[in-house]
Design an enzyme around this catalytic site. Structure first.
Site, PDB file in Angstrom:
ATOM      1  N   GLY A  88       0.824  -1.197   0.000  1.00  0.00           N
ATOM      2  CA  GLY A  88       0.000   0.000   0.000  1.00  0.00           C
ATOM      3  C   GLY A  88       0.864   1.255   0.000  1.00  0.00           C
ATOM      4  CE1 TYR A 142      24.872 -50.254  15.065  1.00  0.00           C
ATOM      5  CE2 TYR A 142      24.955 -52.563  15.742  1.00  0.00           C
ATOM      6  CZ  TYR A 142      24.298 -51.337  15.705  1.00  0.00           C
ATOM      7  OH  TYR A 142      23.085 -51.199  16.319  1.00  0.00           O
ATOM      8  CB  SER A 163      40.762 -56.248  13.195  1.00  0.00           C
ATOM      9  OG  SER A 163      41.516 -55.117  13.561  1.00  0.00           O
ATOM     10  NE  ARG A 174      21.136 -45.538  14.577  1.00  0.00           N
ATOM     11  CZ  ARG A 174      20.709 -46.790  14.441  1.00  0.00           C
ATOM     12  NH1 ARG A 174      21.554 -47.741  14.044  1.00  0.00           N
ATOM     13  NH2 ARG A 174      19.455 -47.096  14.723  1.00  0.00           N
ATOM     14  CG  HIS A 185      40.204 -47.950  11.719  1.00  0.00           C
ATOM     15  ND1 HIS A 185      40.752 -46.805  11.231  1.00  0.00           N
ATOM     16  CD2 HIS A 185      41.105 -48.443  12.608  1.00  0.00           C
ATOM     17  CE1 HIS A 185      41.938 -46.603  11.776  1.00  0.00           C
ATOM     18  NE2 HIS A 185      42.171 -47.574  12.631  1.00  0.00           N
ATOM     19  CG  ASN A 233      41.961 -50.395  20.399  1.00  0.00           C
ATOM     20  OD1 ASN A 233      42.149 -49.266  19.976  1.00  0.00           O
ATOM     21  ND2 ASN A 233      41.987 -51.459  19.597  1.00  0.00           N
ATOM     22  CG  ASN A 246      22.384 -54.465  18.282  1.00  0.00           C
ATOM     23  OD1 ASN A 246      22.711 -54.842  17.166  1.00  0.00           O
ATOM     24  ND2 ASN A 246      21.771 -53.305  18.496  1.00  0.00           N
TER      25      ASN A 246
END
Length: 385
Positions: free
Chosen positions: A58, A285, A324, A252, A282, A296, A305
């Site tokens: 306006g 999961y 590993s 997560r 490295h 370690n 799991n």
């Protein structure tokens, strides 16, 4: 405003009218606006700004001595009025005694057959009331949200303001134009934020932490002097001081990392607690587990799991070494100081200070590979002939 008038019953003073879809007005602007209205002893003061035509605002129509006469909506402007670049932001300061009768008197005599709040300006002028326009210093503040593009624009402005405020407190942004953060995010002095970092929700980053580029952090707490490396994602987690996460790690919900922990590249951690000094450097999961101090976890280790129906937990003590490519089939416990040999599948508890091996015995056949190659070459030669 008609709906709001009952809430003002019995109120005497100045009423500020603004909009829910104009989020960029600052408290400082509204304070200056209100002070100007009070200083001018106006019945009505509007917040105006300069916008080059063409535009949909306006127009503020002025008369002799530059006095405000009225506001004409863009769709009702004649060609000459459309050239006016002083426009109405839609924000008003109005004396309460004038507001109700002015709104009650509104008519819809316009091209859109709508009731314009802007018409109360002309009514005040005709009554001989004092009407003023306060010029907005930064027209950007008048931006409203009518489209998704508008929403993206105002969100970006709010983010930029937040970043500038954080910079003033000592937070370093390497490339602030590429970063995105919610207003609820807290960054302490000395934090360094790399390019393309996204910070969401109730995230808190303590002093001296480094967030490298392209990391995404949601509803998490990052400890002092901790480094979140390139491309890492952290959600609903707590990370202690002097820890290292990433690059390319996925932390997560439900994860708690202690001081000086280390989570390396391509490691995923879910609903897990790693105590001070623990590390998984490295390709690992770690889900539904606890890992004791200074333990370690070797490359390629998996806490198994989930059995397809239920989740189970893995407990690893202090000072444990997991070789590993090991699989820890939950529920299982590994005692303090134990060692799990590389390539093991652990299905039973491992006592403290024990060595656990869970793999097939190696068998070596001397000369077998050379004999095989000779046979293959002989067969290949027979086919050629």
């Amino acid at each position: 405003m008609r709906c709001a008038l009952p809430a003002l019953a019995g109120f005497t003073g100045t009423v500020i009218l603004t909009y829910a879809d104009h989020p960029l007005f600052t408290p400082e602007t509204l304070k200056h606006f209100l002070a100007y209205h009070s200083y001018k002893k106006s019945t009505l003061t509007m917040l105006s700004f300069t916008a080059p035509p063409p535009n949909g605002y306006g127009r503020i129509i002025r008369g002799a001595n530059d006095a405000v006469l009225r506001i004409t909506e863009a769709k009702d402007c004649n060609p000459e009025e459309l050239l006016i670049n002083e426009v109405n932001s839609g924000v008003y300061a109005v004396d309460s005694s004038f507001l109700k009768p002015a709104i009650d008197s509104l008519q819809n005599n316009n091209s859109q057959k709508e009731y314009y709040l802007t018409d109360i300006v002309e009514k005040a002028v005709k009554e001989g009331q004092s009407v003023c326009a306060f010029p907005l210093g930064d027209p950007q503040e008048a931006a409203g949200v009518n489209t998704l593009a508008d929403l993206a624009y105002v969100n970006r402005v709010l983010e930029r303001r937040h970043i500038e405020a954080l910079q003033a407190t000592g937070v370093v942004f390497d490339n602030p134009a590429t970063c995105s953060l919610d207003s609820s995010v807290t960054l302490h002095a000395g934090v360094r934020v790399g390019p393309q970092v996204q910070l969401r929700g109730s995230t808190v980053v303590e002093a001296g932490a480094i967030l490298e580029g392209s990391s995404l952090i949601i509803n998490s707490t990052i400890g002092s002097r901790t480094t979140i490396k390139l491309g890492s994602r952290v959600e609903e987690a707590t990370i202690g001081e002097e820890a290292t996460v990433g690059p390319f790690a996925n932390i997560r919900p439900g994860t708690a990392l202690g001081a000086r922990t280390r989570i390396g590249n391509f490691v995923e951690v879910k609903n897990a607690t790693l105590y001070d000094g623990a590390k998984a450097s490295h390709l690992t999961y770690l889900g539904d587990c606890s890992i004791g101090e200074d333990s370690n976890i070797g490359a390629g280790t998996i806490t198994c799991n989930y059995d397809g129906y239920n989740k189970a937990t893995t407990s690893i003590g202090k000072g444990v070494f997991i070789g590993s490519n090991s699989c820890l089939v939950a529920p299982v416990n590994v005692g303090d100081g134990a060692l799990v040999a590389a390539g093991s599948v652990i299905t039973h508890d491992v006592p403290a200070d024990a060595l656990a091996l869970g793999r097939a015995r190696q068998e070596t056949k001397s000369g077998w590979a050379a004999t095989r190659r000779a046979k293959l070459e002989k067969a290949k030669g027979s086919k050629r002939s």
